[in-house]
Design an enzyme around this catalytic site. Structure first.
Site, short mmCIF file in Angstrom:
data_model
loop_
_atom_site.label_atom_id
_atom_site.label_comp_id
_atom_site.label_asym_id
_atom_site.label_seq_id
_atom_site.Cartn_x
_atom_site.Cartn_y
_atom_site.Cartn_z
N HIS A 1 -1.73 -41.45 -19.65
CA HIS A 1 -2.19 -40.09 -19.96
C HIS A 1 -1.46 -39.03 -19.12
O HIS A 1 -1.94 -37.89 -19.02
CB HIS A 1 -3.71 -39.97 -19.75
CG HIS A 1 -4.50 -40.67 -20.83
ND1 HIS A 1 -5.85 -40.91 -20.73
CD2 HIS A 1 -4.11 -41.17 -22.03
CE1 HIS A 1 -6.27 -41.54 -21.83
NE2 HIS A 1 -5.24 -41.71 -22.62
N ASP B 1 -4.30 -38.94 -11.43
CA ASP B 1 -4.10 -38.88 -9.98
C ASP B 1 -3.05 -39.90 -9.58
O ASP B 1 -2.58 -40.69 -10.41
CB ASP B 1 -5.44 -39.10 -9.24
CG ASP B 1 -6.01 -40.50 -9.44
OD1 ASP B 1 -5.29 -41.48 -9.14
OD2 ASP B 1 -7.16 -40.64 -9.91
N CYS C 1 12.50 -24.89 -16.98
CA CYS C 1 12.94 -26.28 -16.93
C CYS C 1 14.36 -26.32 -16.35
O CYS C 1 15.24 -25.59 -16.83
CB CYS C 1 12.93 -26.85 -18.34
SG CYS C 1 13.71 -28.47 -18.49
N ARG D 1 -6.56 -29.29 -9.80
CA ARG D 1 -6.68 -30.76 -9.73
C ARG D 1 -5.52 -31.32 -8.88
O ARG D 1 -5.70 -32.23 -8.09
CB ARG D 1 -6.60 -31.39 -11.13
CG ARG D 1 -7.58 -30.88 -12.17
CD ARG D 1 -8.96 -31.48 -12.00
NE ARG D 1 -9.69 -30.86 -10.92
CZ ARG D 1 -10.20 -29.62 -10.95
NH1 ARG D 1 -10.06 -28.85 -12.00
NH2 ARG D 1 -10.87 -29.15 -9.92
N LEU E 1 -19.50 -49.24 -13.45
CA LEU E 1 -20.76 -48.90 -12.78
C LEU E 1 -21.96 -49.19 -13.66
O LEU E 1 -23.01 -49.60 -13.19
CB LEU E 1 -20.73 -47.42 -12.40
CG LEU E 1 -21.81 -46.91 -11.46
CD1 LEU E 1 -21.77 -47.65 -10.12
CD2 LEU E 1 -21.66 -45.41 -11.24
N ASN F 1 -5.72 -42.54 -15.54
CA ASN F 1 -5.90 -41.49 -14.54
C ASN F 1 -4.61 -40.71 -14.30
O ASN F 1 -3.52 -41.29 -14.35
CB ASN F 1 -6.40 -42.09 -13.23
CG ASN F 1 -7.74 -42.76 -13.38
OD1 ASN F 1 -8.44 -42.48 -14.36
ND2 ASN F 1 -8.11 -43.61 -12.46
N ALA G 1 -16.78 -49.78 -8.24
CA ALA G 1 -15.44 -50.38 -8.22
C ALA G 1 -15.03 -50.82 -6.82
O ALA G 1 -14.36 -51.84 -6.66
CB ALA G 1 -14.43 -49.38 -8.79
P1 OAD Z 1 -14.99 -41.22 -18.09
O1 OAD Z 1 -15.44 -40.12 -17.20
O2 OAD Z 1 -15.18 -41.08 -19.55
O3 OAD Z 1 -15.71 -42.57 -17.66
C1 OAD Z 1 -15.75 -43.02 -16.32
C2 OAD Z 1 -16.43 -44.37 -16.28
O4 OAD Z 1 -16.42 -44.82 -14.94
C3 OAD Z 1 -17.92 -44.34 -16.74
O5 OAD Z 1 -18.17 -45.43 -17.61
C4 OAD Z 1 -18.69 -44.51 -15.42
O6 OAD Z 1 -19.90 -45.25 -15.59
C5 OAD Z 1 -17.70 -45.31 -14.59
N1 OAD Z 1 -17.84 -45.12 -13.13
C6 OAD Z 1 -18.23 -44.01 -12.46
N2 OAD Z 1 -18.21 -44.23 -11.15
C7 OAD Z 1 -17.81 -45.52 -10.97
C8 OAD Z 1 -17.61 -46.36 -9.82
N3 OAD Z 1 -17.80 -45.91 -8.59
N4 OAD Z 1 -17.19 -47.63 -10.03
C9 OAD Z 1 -17.00 -48.09 -11.29
N5 OAD Z 1 -17.17 -47.37 -12.40
C10 OAD Z 1 -17.57 -46.09 -12.25
O7 OAD Z 1 -13.46 -41.48 -17.73
P2 OAD Z 1 -12.35 -42.30 -18.53
O8 OAD Z 1 -12.96 -43.43 -19.30
O9 OAD Z 1 -11.27 -42.62 -17.58
O10 OAD Z 1 -7.98 -38.31 -20.98
O11 OAD Z 1 -11.85 -41.20 -19.55
C11 OAD Z 1 -10.83 -41.53 -20.44
C12 OAD Z 1 -10.00 -40.30 -20.75
O12 OAD Z 1 -10.82 -39.24 -21.19
C13 OAD Z 1 -9.30 -39.71 -19.57
O13 OAD Z 1 -8.09 -40.36 -19.23
C14 OAD Z 1 -9.03 -38.33 -20.00
C15 OAD Z 1 -10.35 -38.00 -20.64
O14 OAD Z 1 -10.33 -37.06 -21.58
C16 OAD Z 1 -7.02 -37.40 -20.85
O15 OAD Z 1 -6.92 -36.64 -19.93
C17 OAD Z 1 -6.04 -37.44 -21.98
#
Ligand code: OAD
Length: 234
Positions: A109, A94, A136, A59, A202, A92, A219
């Site tokens: 996160h 990234d 470390c 990643r 989305l 995120n 987005a």
């Molecule tokens: P998800 O993959 O759960 O959700 C991504 C969201 O973005 C979904 O609701 C999609 O519909 C939306 N989406 C996709 N493409 C899009 C676009 N082009 N424009 C707008 N929206 C779009 O990701 P997160 O909600 O970020 O945690 O996940 C939350 C956490 O779960 C992450 O931070 C990670 C994961 O486990 C850790 O790593 C601790």
């Protein structure tokens, strides 16, 4: 409704999707071919450190092939031009917000380009592969791990996030499924505080019903339009 001065923006994987970074809950519920719990828990790290380190190495390496999209750029423009308070909280790992020019940013996160010492808790900037057993520089322990908040661990900067949401007038959630707490609960905190709440996603998310307004679309289109609207009314 109260005038908007203080804004908190929460971003998730959807904000980086159009840059080419896979979301977490993509087709089949897999993240880059893995179940999230196989690469994102302390148990997974203990059971198979090579797999987990390798996963995040890939990643991290992939960041070299992506660039911020119009949504990241618009949020950086908002930071430059907004005269009130603004905090961007990202789930995120990234670095696309930073690369777009955002500074008022919290990575709740963790971050791919960072390593965490499991012994002393030191966090250091890190690029390139991070093999298990890396030392470390602060304590000498052979315990550097990816600086990712795994399931069951406490997200970073929660005190600052609580404070910011507790004084915000507008809470905006962008590109997140609302599946992971505590971030999924921020909208309720903002509602309790009496802030306006807006979702840009989305598709409808698990939390859509808890926002005053949900706008659906990519987005890269919704965020620049919303930022332009906000700055025009400033
Ligand atoms: P998800 O993959 O759960 O959700 C991504 C969201 O973005 C979904 O609701 C999609 O519909 C939306 N989406 C996709 N493409 C899009 C676009 N082009 N424009 C707008 N929206 C779009 O990701 P997160 O909600 O970020 O945690 O996940 C939350 C956490 O779960 C992450 O931070 C990670 C994961 O486990 C850790 O790593 C601790």
């Amino acid at each position: 409704m109260q005038p908007i001065r203080n804004i908190v923006v929460l971003t998730g994987a959807g904000v980086s999707a159009e840059s080419g970074i896979a979301t977490f809950r993509g087709p089949g519920g897999l993240w880059e071919g893995h179940r999230v719990e196989d690469v994102c828990t302390p148990e997974a790290l203990r059971a198979d450190p090579r797999l987990v380190h390798r996963f995040y190495d890939l990643r991290r390496a992939a960041l070299a092939d992506v660039a911020p999209n119009a949504a990241h750029v618009a949020l950086a423009e908002l930071e430059r031009s907004w005269t009130g308070e603004l905090l961007i909280v990202t789930q995120n790992v990234d670095d696309l917000h930073e690369r777009a020019g955002t500074h008022r940013l919290l990575h709740m996160h963790g971050a791919l380009r960072s390593a965490l010492c499991a012994v002393c808790g030191t966090r250091v900037a890190h690029t390139g592969p991070l093999p298990p057993g890396s030392r470390c520089g602060a304590c000498g322990g052979a315990a550097l791990r990816p600086d990712i908040v795994f399931f069951g661990e406490i997200p970073y900067a929660m005190d600052r996030i609580v404070d910011a949401i507790g004084t915000c007038d507008l809470f905006v959630s962008i590109g997140t499924s609302g599946a992971v707490y505590p971030a999924a609960g921020f909208v309720e905190w903002a509602n309790d505080r009496g802030a306006a709440t807006l979702e840009l996603n989305l598709e409808r998310s698990a939390g859509s019903g808890r926002f005053d307004e949900s706008r659906l679309g990519p987005a890269s289109e919704l965020v620049p339009a919303w930022v332009a609207e906000l700055l025009a009314g400033q």
